[in-house]
Structures are given as structure tokens and as C-alpha cells.
Design an enzyme around this catalytic site. Structure first.
Site, PDB file in Angstrom:
ATOM      1  N   ASP A   1     -29.431   3.964  22.527  1.00  0.00           N
ATOM      2  CA  ASP A   1     -28.851   2.743  23.065  1.00  0.00           C
ATOM      3  C   ASP A   1     -28.289   2.950  24.459  1.00  0.00           C
ATOM      4  O   ASP A   1     -27.297   2.348  24.828  1.00  0.00           O
ATOM      5  CB  ASP A   1     -27.752   2.207  22.134  1.00  0.00           C
ATOM      6  CG  ASP A   1     -27.289   0.824  22.579  1.00  0.00           C
ATOM      7  OD1 ASP A   1     -26.118   0.538  22.396  1.00  0.00           O
ATOM      8  OD2 ASP A   1     -28.111   0.073  23.103  1.00  0.00           O
TER       9      ASP A   1
ATOM     10  N   LEU B   1     -23.514   5.001  23.296  1.00  0.00           N
ATOM     11  CA  LEU B   1     -23.642   4.677  21.880  1.00  0.00           C
ATOM     12  C   LEU B   1     -23.306   3.211  21.712  1.00  0.00           C
ATOM     13  O   LEU B   1     -22.337   2.728  22.310  1.00  0.00           O
ATOM     14  CB  LEU B   1     -22.684   5.535  21.039  1.00  0.00           C
ATOM     15  CG  LEU B   1     -22.915   7.048  21.053  1.00  0.00           C
ATOM     16  CD1 LEU B   1     -21.857   7.744  20.214  1.00  0.00           C
ATOM     17  CD2 LEU B   1     -24.296   7.392  20.530  1.00  0.00           C
ATOM     18  N   ASP B   2     -24.087   2.495  20.921  1.00  0.00           N
ATOM     19  CA  ASP B   2     -23.824   1.070  20.784  1.00  0.00           C
ATOM     20  C   ASP B   2     -22.552   0.841  19.984  1.00  0.00           C
ATOM     21  O   ASP B   2     -21.918   1.764  19.475  1.00  0.00           O
ATOM     22  CB  ASP B   2     -25.032   0.342  20.174  1.00  0.00           C
ATOM     23  CG  ASP B   2     -25.312   0.776  18.750  1.00  0.00           C
ATOM     24  OD1 ASP B   2     -24.470   1.477  18.165  1.00  0.00           O
ATOM     25  OD2 ASP B   2     -26.375   0.419  18.215  1.00  0.00           O
ATOM     26  N   LYS B   3     -22.178  -0.405  19.878  1.00  0.00           N
ATOM     27  CA  LYS B   3     -20.897  -0.768  19.278  1.00  0.00           C
ATOM     28  C   LYS B   3     -20.789  -0.285  17.841  1.00  0.00           C
ATOM     29  O   LYS B   3     -19.715   0.148  17.390  1.00  0.00           O
ATOM     30  CB  LYS B   3     -20.714  -2.284  19.354  1.00  0.00           C
ATOM     31  CG  LYS B   3     -19.414  -2.782  18.766  1.00  0.00           C
ATOM     32  CD  LYS B   3     -19.322  -4.294  18.881  1.00  0.00           C
ATOM     33  CE  LYS B   3     -18.054  -4.821  18.229  1.00  0.00           C
ATOM     34  NZ  LYS B   3     -17.959  -6.306  18.316  1.00  0.00           N
TER      35      LYS B   3
ATOM     36  N   THR C   1     -22.359   2.258  16.426  1.00  0.00           N
ATOM     37  CA  THR C   1     -22.697   3.672  16.254  1.00  0.00           C
ATOM     38  C   THR C   1     -21.460   4.520  16.526  1.00  0.00           C
ATOM     39  O   THR C   1     -20.741   4.283  17.502  1.00  0.00           O
ATOM     40  CB  THR C   1     -23.823   4.085  17.209  1.00  0.00           C
ATOM     41  OG1 THR C   1     -24.976   3.271  16.949  1.00  0.00           O
ATOM     42  CG2 THR C   1     -24.194   5.546  17.009  1.00  0.00           C
TER      43      THR C   1
END
Length: 445
Positions: free
Chosen positions: A24, A165-167, A169
Site C-alpha cells: 500500500d 501501511l494502509d489504515k 494494516t
């Protein structure tokens, strides 16, 4: 001082065609990344393991040094000096405006200053936080800089995340103000892999899991919307719904999209390691942070090769498949041996004479149904029930016993099909219609 400039790698391996390196990761260049292209050629040493010469820290004016470390604007830092909040650590003498010093020589309110650049931070990111600039007004969700001291968001050079890192993760996230280090870690050409644990919404087992392992590691997997295939990635199933994934690049929602391409949804994703540095070995609790040490940075840059891990995983998968195939073959051979011995016991126990067929009368009827069904589905030849009975009567009794035993196995396999009941009803209806036809029509008149 937490310095790691001696751990940078050679410039011959810093070129890369990929945009990012973690799951991401955005394609937007960070301030630290923008400086990596101009400074990558300054690394010494002919190999990736060669160390560059350490760059000594230069003394700066105290007010400027404090401002660069994020303690405030330069005027605010000058006011701190006038109020004698900043003193020298060795003598306790207050620092004055205009004096030059190093960060390690000063104390602010009795506490040591943060390390000067280059700096690296380890953060255990929880879910629900967005990796973005602290000044991004378009994002209303909590940011990772909310987990750090306020001054970290005001440091110059800027403290940038190495990959995103996405929200939703969680896991290990590194931040640095060194563009050369950022490029060294996130460039796919360097082969520094990242290890994730993915939890799936549906099980992935058997042949599907084996196919996924081969597809992830093929190097030809191309996601929808991408212009080029993905680099080889490692996949190892820990259980039916938990997988370990290793990647050395990081396209937008890469791991989630990889599993989506094989029909699986990722409901939870956690990063366990970067290179050879595991989150479990850092001693950082969820939501906490720590300065990275030289040993930890060495572990990141000298992590195991991704390609070796993929080959080992594929070899283990092939060995598991070979073992499963051997077990299936052994079970089939055992079943065949059991059927053969059972047939010999039945043949030796069958009585002689006219009563020898009484025990297999029901088997004969079932065999007639099976023969009629097979004949009706394969050809249009008309066979009546009387003709089938005559053919059975003309056969030798010993041959009938062995034939019926063979047909018994076929009947069992055939009747296990879900279409058996419909086929049987259709055959019965066909036989009834044939029996009602006049004898002259049966003779072809």
C-alpha cells in the site's frame, strides 16, 4: 548517538525502476526520497556489504540546531536559550545564542536532545492510523505522527515513513530523515523483503494453496490496472486461513489485491519483519516507538535473500505434494488388494449346482439395471428386459459369479453418482414403454 551512515550500500545496487517498497505504498515521492537520487552515488565500496566512511556531525548554531530537531521555530529556540533552559552536558554552563555545538553536547530542561540526522525510528503501528504527512489537512483520521512526539513532525530534514501501511494494516513501520537509507530499504533492486501475516476470510487449502504458491512466486503475476507483472513473492500457509507472505516491492494494496486475484479476501494484515529485523525482536509494544540502533539497521540491510526463501518454500510445497501423492497411491493399492482378496473369498465360498446363483440374485438384478443404463446412455439400440434375462441365462454360472462381482463394484461407483436416481427412473420408464409395444413392431414390421 544513533548513527548508521556506515551501513549504506554501494551505489551500483541503488538503481530501481519500481516506485515503492511496502504494501500500500504511494507513488508520491517524499522529501527524503527526492534527495536519494542525488546522493546515492556517494556511497563507497564495490559490494553491497561494503561500508561507507562515517560522516562526522558538523557543529551548528544552537538555536538553529534546536529548530532543525523540531523543538520550535528559531525565534522560539532563541528564547529557550535566553531563559537558560539549554545547558552544556559536561559543564552545566548555559548555552548562548550564536554559539555552535553538537546535539550530544546539550541538555534541554535536563534531558538529552534527540539524535541529529541521520535518524531512524521503529514504530509498532496499530490499525486505524494513516501513514501521511502531519500537515495533511485532507485526512481527518488519526495519523502515525500522533503516536510520536510533536517535535518529530517538525524535524528538518523531514522524518519520512519508509514505505506505507494502509489504515487497516498493523505492524513494523520505519521512519527516517536519510534519503539514502530510505532508497536503500525500499528499492526492489536491493532485495530487502518484508514479511506479512495475512488472515483470509475463506480457507485456502489443497490444490488451491499449491497453485497460489506457484503463482505468487512465478514473477509473471500481473494485477488489474498494473502495467508490469509483480516480482516473485513468497507464500506459506500457516493454517487454512492464515498465510505468511514475503514481498520486496510495494504497490497499492498489493497483498490484498494478490489474494483477491485468486478469490480470497484479506480480513487482517500485519507486517512482522523488514529484512532481517523482526518486530518481535525489537521489544516495541503496539503504538510505541524506539530509536533504531546500528545493530538493528545492520539486520535490516543484511536480511536473507527473498529469492532463496521463495525457492525453499516452493521446494517444501513440492515435497508435501509428492508425499500426499505417495499416500494416495498407497491407499489405492491397499484398497485394490482388499477388493481382490474379497473376490477370491467370495468365489471360494460360492456353492455348486443350481442354488449357486441364489446368493447373487439381487446383484444380478442390479447389474441388469446398470447394463441397461449404460446401454441407454451410449447408444440407441433397443434392448428389452426379456433379452437381458435370456443373455444372463445363457451365460455360464462360474462366469456369471465373477462377472457379477465385477459389476457389483461398477454398480457401487455408478450409484454413488447424484444422477443415478434420475437415470434409473428414465430407464424404467423406457423399458415399460418397450414392453407395451406390439410384437410385430418389435420385429421391425
Amino acid at each position: 548517538m544513533h548513527r548508521y551512515s556506515t551501513l549504506t550500500r554501494s551505489s551500483s545496487q541503488q538503481a530501481s525502476t519500481a516506485d515503492s517498497d511496502d504494501e500500500d505504498e504511494s507513488e508520491d515521492a517524499t522529501p527524503a526520497a527526492s534527495s536519494s537520487s542525488s546522493s546515492s552515488s556517494s556511497s563507497d565500496g564495490p559490494t553491497a556489504a561494503a561500508a561507507a566512511k562515517p560522516q562526522p556531525e558538523k557543529p551548528l548554531r544552537v538555536e538553529r540546531l534546536l529548530a532543525n530537531l523540531g523543538y520550535g521555530k528559531r525565534q522560539e529556540c532563541a528564547l529557550m536559550l535566553k531563559r537558560r533552559r539549554v545547558v552544556y552536558a559536561d559543564s552545566g554552563k548555559p548555552a548562548k545564542v550564536g554559539e555552535k555545538a553538537l546535539a550530544g553536547q546539550l541538555l534541554l530542561d535536563g534531558e538529552p536532545l534527540d539524535p541529529a540526522p541521520p535518524l531512524a525510528i521503529l514504530l509498532h503501528k496499530p490499525t486505524g492510523y494513516v501513514v501521511t504527512s502531519p500537515e495533511d489537512e485532507n485526512v481527518t483520521d488519526p495519523k502515525i505522527y500522533d503516536l510520536l512526539p510533536y517535535r518529530f513532525g517538525r524535524r528538518r530534514p523531514f522524518l519520512s515513513a519508509i514505505g506505507r501501511l494502509d489504515k487497516e494494516t498493523s505492524g513494523l513501520l520505519m521512519l527516517t530523515d536519510d534519503g539514502k537509507l530510505l532508497h536503500s530499504i525500499q528499492s526492489p533492486a536491493r532485495g530487502i523483503w518484508k514479511l506479512y501475516t495475512a488472515t483470509l476470510a475463506a480457507p485456502l487449502t489443497g490444490k488451491e494453496a499449491a497453485a497460489a504458491v506457484r503463482r505468487f512466486g512465478s514473477g509473471t503475476m500481473q494485477l488489474v490496472g498494473d502495467r508490469s507483472p509483480l516480482l516473485p513473492a513468497g507464500l506459506r500457509m500457516l493454517d487454512d486461513v492464515t498465510a505468511e507472505v514475503a514481498i520486496c516491492e510495494g504497490r497499492y494494496h498489493q497483498i490484498r489485491r494478490m489474494f483477491a486475484s485468486i478469490g480470497r479476501e484479506v480480513v487482517a494484515l500485519h507486517r512482522n519483519a523488514i529484512g532481517g529485523l523482526a518486530l518481535a525482536d525489537c521489544g516495541v509494544a503496539e503504538g510505541a516507538w524506539a530509536f533504531a540502533t546500528q545493530q538493528q539497521m545492520a539486520a535490516v540491510l543484511a536480511g536473507p535473500d527473498l529469492q532463496e526463501g521463495i525457492q525453499q518454500q516452493q521446494q517444501q510445497q513440492d515435497e508435501a505434494q509428492a508425499g500426499a501423492a505417495a499416500e494416495d497411491e498407497a491407499s489405492q493399492q491397499g484398497a485394490a488388494a482388499g477388493i481382490s482378496s474379497g473376490r477370491r473369498r467370495k468365489q471360494s465360498a460360492a456353492p455348486a449346482g443350481a442354488g449357486s446363483l441364489q446368493g447373487v440374485k439381487q446383484q444380478q438384478d442390479d447389474a441388469a439395471w446398470f447394463a441397461a443404463g449404460a446401454e441407454a446412455s451410449s447408444s440407441s439400440e433397443q434392448i428389452s428386459a426379456d433379452q437381458l434375462a435370456e443373455e444372463s441365462d445363457d451365460a455360464d454360472e462360474d462366469d456369471d459369479v465373477e462377472l457379477l462381482l465385477d459389476e457389483e463394484q461398477s454398480v457401487r461407483r455408478y450409484t454413488s453418482s447424484s444422477r443415478w436416481q434420475k437415470r434409473r427412473a428414465a430407464i424404467a420408464s423406457s423399458l415399460q414403454r418397450r414392453q407395451k409395444q406390439p410384437a410385430e413392431c418389435a420385429g421391425g414390421v
